[in-house]
Design a protein around this motif. Structure first.
Motif, PDB file in Angstrom:
ATOM      1  N   GLY A  78     -16.284   1.614  -5.333  1.00  0.00           N
ATOM      2  CA  GLY A  78     -14.857   1.478  -5.108  1.00  0.00           C
ATOM      3  C   GLY A  78     -14.059   1.960  -6.298  1.00  0.00           C
ATOM      4  O   GLY A  78     -14.615   2.459  -7.287  1.00  0.00           O
ATOM      5  N   PRO A  79     -12.743   1.797  -6.264  1.00  0.00           N
ATOM      6  CA  PRO A  79     -11.896   2.268  -7.361  1.00  0.00           C
ATOM      7  C   PRO A  79     -12.221   1.620  -8.708  1.00  0.00           C
ATOM      8  O   PRO A  79     -11.949   2.210  -9.753  1.00  0.00           O
ATOM      9  N   ASN A  80     -12.800   0.427  -8.684  1.00  0.00           N
ATOM     10  CA  ASN A  80     -13.112  -0.284  -9.933  1.00  0.00           C
ATOM     11  C   ASN A  80     -14.590  -0.312 -10.243  1.00  0.00           C
ATOM     12  O   ASN A  80     -15.053  -1.125 -11.042  1.00  0.00           O
ATOM     13  N   GLY A  81     -15.363   0.578  -9.616  1.00  0.00           N
ATOM     14  CA  GLY A  81     -16.789   0.649  -9.900  1.00  0.00           C
ATOM     15  C   GLY A  81     -17.632   0.165  -8.743  1.00  0.00           C
ATOM     16  O   GLY A  81     -17.179   0.073  -7.605  1.00  0.00           O
ATOM     17  N   GLU A  82     -18.881  -0.169  -9.056  1.00  0.00           N
ATOM     18  CA  GLU A  82     -19.820  -0.554  -8.003  1.00  0.00           C
ATOM     19  C   GLU A  82     -19.631  -2.005  -7.605  1.00  0.00           C
ATOM     20  O   GLU A  82     -19.474  -2.883  -8.449  1.00  0.00           O
ATOM     21  N   THR A  83     -19.684  -2.244  -6.307  1.00  0.00           N
ATOM     22  CA  THR A  83     -19.564  -3.584  -5.755  1.00  0.00           C
ATOM     23  C   THR A  83     -20.310  -3.605  -4.434  1.00  0.00           C
ATOM     24  O   THR A  83     -21.057  -2.677  -4.101  1.00  0.00           O
ATOM     25  N   SER A  84     -20.148  -4.648  -3.655  1.00  0.00           N
ATOM     26  CA  SER A  84     -20.622  -4.693  -2.277  1.00  0.00           C
ATOM     27  C   SER A  84     -19.413  -4.930  -1.387  1.00  0.00           C
ATOM     28  O   SER A  84     -18.350  -5.352  -1.868  1.00  0.00           O
ATOM     29  N   GLY A  85     -19.553  -4.673  -0.089  1.00  0.00           N
ATOM     30  CA  GLY A  85     -18.402  -4.936   0.751  1.00  0.00           C
ATOM     31  C   GLY A  85     -18.506  -4.351   2.135  1.00  0.00           C
ATOM     32  O   GLY A  85     -19.491  -3.688   2.490  1.00  0.00           O
ATOM     33  N   SER A  86     -17.479  -4.618   2.905  1.00  0.00           N
ATOM     34  CA  SER A  86     -17.326  -4.085   4.250  1.00  0.00           C
ATOM     35  C   SER A  86     -16.074  -3.211   4.276  1.00  0.00           C
ATOM     36  O   SER A  86     -15.014  -3.627   3.789  1.00  0.00           O
ATOM     37  N   VAL A  87     -16.215  -2.045   4.845  1.00  0.00           N
ATOM     38  CA  VAL A  87     -15.114  -1.087   4.917  1.00  0.00           C
ATOM     39  C   VAL A  87     -14.785  -0.867   6.390  1.00  0.00           C
ATOM     40  O   VAL A  87     -15.620  -0.374   7.161  1.00  0.00           O
ATOM     41  N   ALA A  88     -13.572  -1.246   6.783  1.00  0.00           N
ATOM     42  CA  ALA A  88     -13.154  -1.157   8.179  1.00  0.00           C
ATOM     43  C   ALA A  88     -12.231   0.038   8.373  1.00  0.00           C
ATOM     44  O   ALA A  88     -11.329   0.281   7.554  1.00  0.00           O
ATOM     45  N   VAL A  89     -12.446   0.749   9.472  1.00  0.00           N
ATOM     46  CA  VAL A  89     -11.732   1.991   9.747  1.00  0.00           C
ATOM     47  C   VAL A  89     -10.962   1.851  11.061  1.00  0.00           C
ATOM     48  O   VAL A  89     -11.495   1.352  12.061  1.00  0.00           O
ATOM     49  N   ARG A  90      -9.709   2.324  11.025  1.00  0.00           N
ATOM     50  CA  ARG A  90      -8.915   2.403  12.246  1.00  0.00           C
ATOM     51  C   ARG A  90      -8.101   3.690  12.207  1.00  0.00           C
ATOM     52  O   ARG A  90      -7.437   3.983  11.207  1.00  0.00           O
ATOM     53  N   ASP A  91      -8.171   4.451  13.293  1.00  0.00           N
ATOM     54  CA  ASP A  91      -7.401   5.691  13.419  1.00  0.00           C
ATOM     55  C   ASP A  91      -7.628   6.644  12.253  1.00  0.00           C
ATOM     56  O   ASP A  91      -6.703   7.300  11.762  1.00  0.00           O
ATOM     57  N   GLY A  92      -8.875   6.713  11.792  1.00  0.00           N
ATOM     58  CA  GLY A  92      -9.235   7.677  10.768  1.00  0.00           C
ATOM     59  C   GLY A  92      -8.929   7.284   9.342  1.00  0.00           C
ATOM     60  O   GLY A  92      -9.233   8.026   8.412  1.00  0.00           O
ATOM     61  N   ARG A  93      -8.325   6.125   9.142  1.00  0.00           N
ATOM     62  CA  ARG A  93      -7.993   5.646   7.800  1.00  0.00           C
ATOM     63  C   ARG A  93      -8.752   4.358   7.490  1.00  0.00           C
ATOM     64  O   ARG A  93      -9.134   3.612   8.411  1.00  0.00           O
ATOM     65  N   ILE A  94      -8.946   4.087   6.221  1.00  0.00           N
ATOM     66  CA  ILE A  94      -9.524   2.810   5.802  1.00  0.00           C
ATOM     67  C   ILE A  94      -8.448   1.746   5.956  1.00  0.00           C
ATOM     68  O   ILE A  94      -7.393   1.807   5.324  1.00  0.00           O
ATOM     69  N   ALA A  95      -8.726   0.770   6.824  1.00  0.00           N
ATOM     70  CA  ALA A  95      -7.730  -0.254   7.144  1.00  0.00           C
ATOM     71  C   ALA A  95      -7.983  -1.557   6.415  1.00  0.00           C
ATOM     72  O   ALA A  95      -7.062  -2.385   6.290  1.00  0.00           O
ATOM     73  N   ALA A  96      -9.210  -1.774   5.941  1.00  0.00           N
ATOM     74  CA  ALA A  96      -9.525  -3.003   5.208  1.00  0.00           C
ATOM     75  C   ALA A  96     -10.784  -2.779   4.383  1.00  0.00           C
ATOM     76  O   ALA A  96     -11.691  -2.050   4.798  1.00  0.00           O
ATOM     77  N   VAL A  97     -10.815  -3.388   3.215  1.00  0.00           N
ATOM     78  CA  VAL A  97     -12.020  -3.458   2.385  1.00  0.00           C
ATOM     79  C   VAL A  97     -12.220  -4.930   2.048  1.00  0.00           C
ATOM     80  O   VAL A  97     -11.409  -5.513   1.320  1.00  0.00           O
ATOM     81  N   GLU A  98     -13.260  -5.516   2.608  1.00  0.00           N
ATOM     82  CA  GLU A  98     -13.469  -6.959   2.507  1.00  0.00           C
ATOM     83  C   GLU A  98     -14.866  -7.253   1.977  1.00  0.00           C
ATOM     84  O   GLU A  98     -15.651  -6.339   1.700  1.00  0.00           O
ATOM     85  N   ALA A  99     -15.178  -8.540   1.871  1.00  0.00           N
ATOM     86  CA  ALA A  99     -16.501  -8.969   1.414  1.00  0.00           C
ATOM     87  C   ALA A  99     -17.576  -8.507   2.385  1.00  0.00           C
ATOM     88  O   ALA A  99     -17.312  -8.225   3.564  1.00  0.00           O
ATOM     89  N   LEU A 100     -18.802  -8.445   1.906  1.00  0.00           N
ATOM     90  CA  LEU A 100     -19.910  -7.964   2.725  1.00  0.00           C
ATOM     91  C   LEU A 100     -20.063  -8.777   4.005  1.00  0.00           C
ATOM     92  O   LEU A 100     -20.363  -8.227   5.076  1.00  0.00           O
ATOM     93  N   ASP A 101     -19.850 -10.087   3.915  1.00  0.00           N
ATOM     94  CA  ASP A 101     -20.061 -10.958   5.077  1.00  0.00           C
ATOM     95  C   ASP A 101     -18.763 -11.277   5.827  1.00  0.00           C
ATOM     96  O   ASP A 101     -18.717 -12.207   6.636  1.00  0.00           O
TER      97      ASP A 101
END
Length: 451
Positions: free
Chosen positions: A16-39
């Motif tokens: 991510g913008p601040n380096g390595e992490t874990s997470g869930s990346v949600a997409v809607r209409d071709g854009r990243i709509a949310a970046v949340e925790a892995l679970d």
């Protein structure tokens, strides 16, 4: 009830913008709509769970690609080049204005280029304009038509239809571009220094290297910096190969000169000492230099003096490489490597203690910033859902027959590389990987966005 997302990526490792992490990346209409925790509980039509050995990266941005189409489509083309880019985790390229016919030096030629590319591109594609002898009056029109900036040479470009700027013309072009804050990108080798160097000839790489001395780069870079300082123009130094210029660039930047710089995977991977006689697949200008020079370029990246790493993919037909005689003096100069940039850089970076976050900064975020691509180059809400699924600990041996660019020539052939691109996604749609044969081009043609 919120509307479900189109797709959710779940990654134990993501950059991510601040380096390595874990997470869930949600997409809607071709854009990243949310970046949340892995679970995180995210409802989606499709869920992609990355394997334990995979890392989610933003799609790479390569701002230095010679597609050569139209006019020299036997060298390369939009279909083959963008397939190669997609297979290499690259989701955006900027096409250089020369080696195509016509070169992109006026608005009419730009439209020809766009018409040629339309319906063929598998990744997003934008265009540089050209600043050449005699086209000063064309620059504003190209700028208003949406090119991302202007490329110039300070010596013969290798093709007669893209003539260089002399010092007076460079001054005039920079003053013109400064009026609307357009970027000039410069092939910085000094014509006089090259003219007084030994002539390139024969099979020995050392003889070719002496024909393109690092002093030719250093003098040209100094000239560009001083003009940028005087005029207040924005300049970018292309494909830096001479580490001697790094202190000069650092000093100018500390003084407030608006100068950025790139280097290329081949300068970070190969050394002059290891290039065999007659191996003209390694010929490029400026040239691959000695091992000590390579290490100083890596230090320039670590110190932040070099901003980004891009391919300078400059292919040609096998015949133009003159493998029949192995003569570096007459062979076409250019390295074909578009698909291999990420594993090539990662192979060398990891040996020197750099992280994947460093590689993403050099090959995604910084090139996007250079070009003003505000929706590219990072995994963050609002960005285009351009993503690369990368297995950094997997490995392969390069086989040119399996690469997607048009002609099976590359200095990387037979070289073991670390890191495999397993999937590439453009605006939330898969465009390469996992044996998927993508026949429907999904790329878009881009224009420069106003700041």
């Amino acid at each position: 009830m919120p509307e479900p997302f189109d797709v959710v990526f779940r990654a134990r490792r993501l950059i991510g913008p601040n380096g390595e992490t874990s997470g869930s990346v949600a997409v809607r209409d071709g854009r990243i709509a949310a970046v949340e925790a892995l679970d995180a509980q995210l409802d989606a039509a499709r869920s992609i769970e990355l394997a334990a050995d995979e890392v989610l990266l933003p799609g790479l941005v390569d701002t230095h690609v010679h597609v050569n189409d139209p006019g020299r489509t036997e060298w390369e083309g939009f279909d083959t080049a963008t397939r190669a880019a997609a297979a290499g985790g690259i989701t955006t390229i900027l096409d250089m204005p020369l080696n195509s016919l016509p070169p992109t030096i006026d608005v009419t030629a730009l439209e020809v280029k766009r018409q040629t590319a339309r319906e063929k591109v598998h990744v997003d594609v934008g265009f540089w304009g050209g600043a050449v002898h005699g086209n000063l009056a064309e620059l504003r029109g190209l700028h208003e038509a949406g090119v991302f900036g202007f490329k110039c040479f300070l010596l013969h470009s290798g093709v007669d239809e893209f003539p260089p700027l002399n010092p007076t013309e460079l001054d005039a072009a920079l003053r013109e571009l400064a009026g609307y804050d357009a970027l000039m990108i410069v092939h910085a080798e000094d014509s006089d220094a090259i003219a007084h160097a030994p002539t390139a000839h024969g099979e020995t790489y050392g003889d070719f290297l002496r024909s393109r001395p690092r002093g030719a780069e250093n003098v040209a870079i100094a000239q560009v910096i001083e003009l940028a300082r005087r005029i207040g123009a924005r300049v970018h130094i292309l494909h830096l190969s001479s580490s001697d210029a790094l202190p000069l660039i650092a000093s100018a930047r500390a003084d407030g000169v608006r100068v950025t710089v790139e280097t290329c995977p081949h300068y970070l991977s190969f050394t002059a000492e290891e290039i065999p006689d007659g191996a003209t697949q390694f010929k490029c200008c400026p040239p691959i230099r000695e091992a000590r020079n390579r290490e100083l370029l890596w230090q320039g990246l670590a110190d932040g003096i070099i901003d980004c790493v891009v391919s300078d993919h400059s292919p040609c037909t096998p015949e133009l490489k003159r493998f029949d005689i192995g003569d570096f003096g007459v062979a076409w100069g250019g390295v074909a490597s578009l698909q291999l940039g990420l594993p090539a850089v990662w192979t060398q970076a990891r040996l020197r203690g750099h992280s994947l976050a460093d590689v993403v900064r050099w090959m995604a975020r910084k090139p996007a910033e250079l070009a003003g691509l505000r929706h590219k180059g990072s995994i963050a809400v609002g960005q285009d859902a351009d993503l690369c699924v990368f297995a950094p600990d997997d490995a392969f041996v390069v086989d040119v027959a399996k690469l997607h660019h048009r002609n099976p020539v590359s200095p990387y052939h037979g070289r073991p590389l670390a890191g495999v691109v397993r999937q590439t996604w453009l605006r939330g749609q898969q465009i390469a990987g996992d044996g998927v044969d993508i026949t429907d081009p999904r790329g878009q043609l881009l224009i420069r966005q106003e700041a």
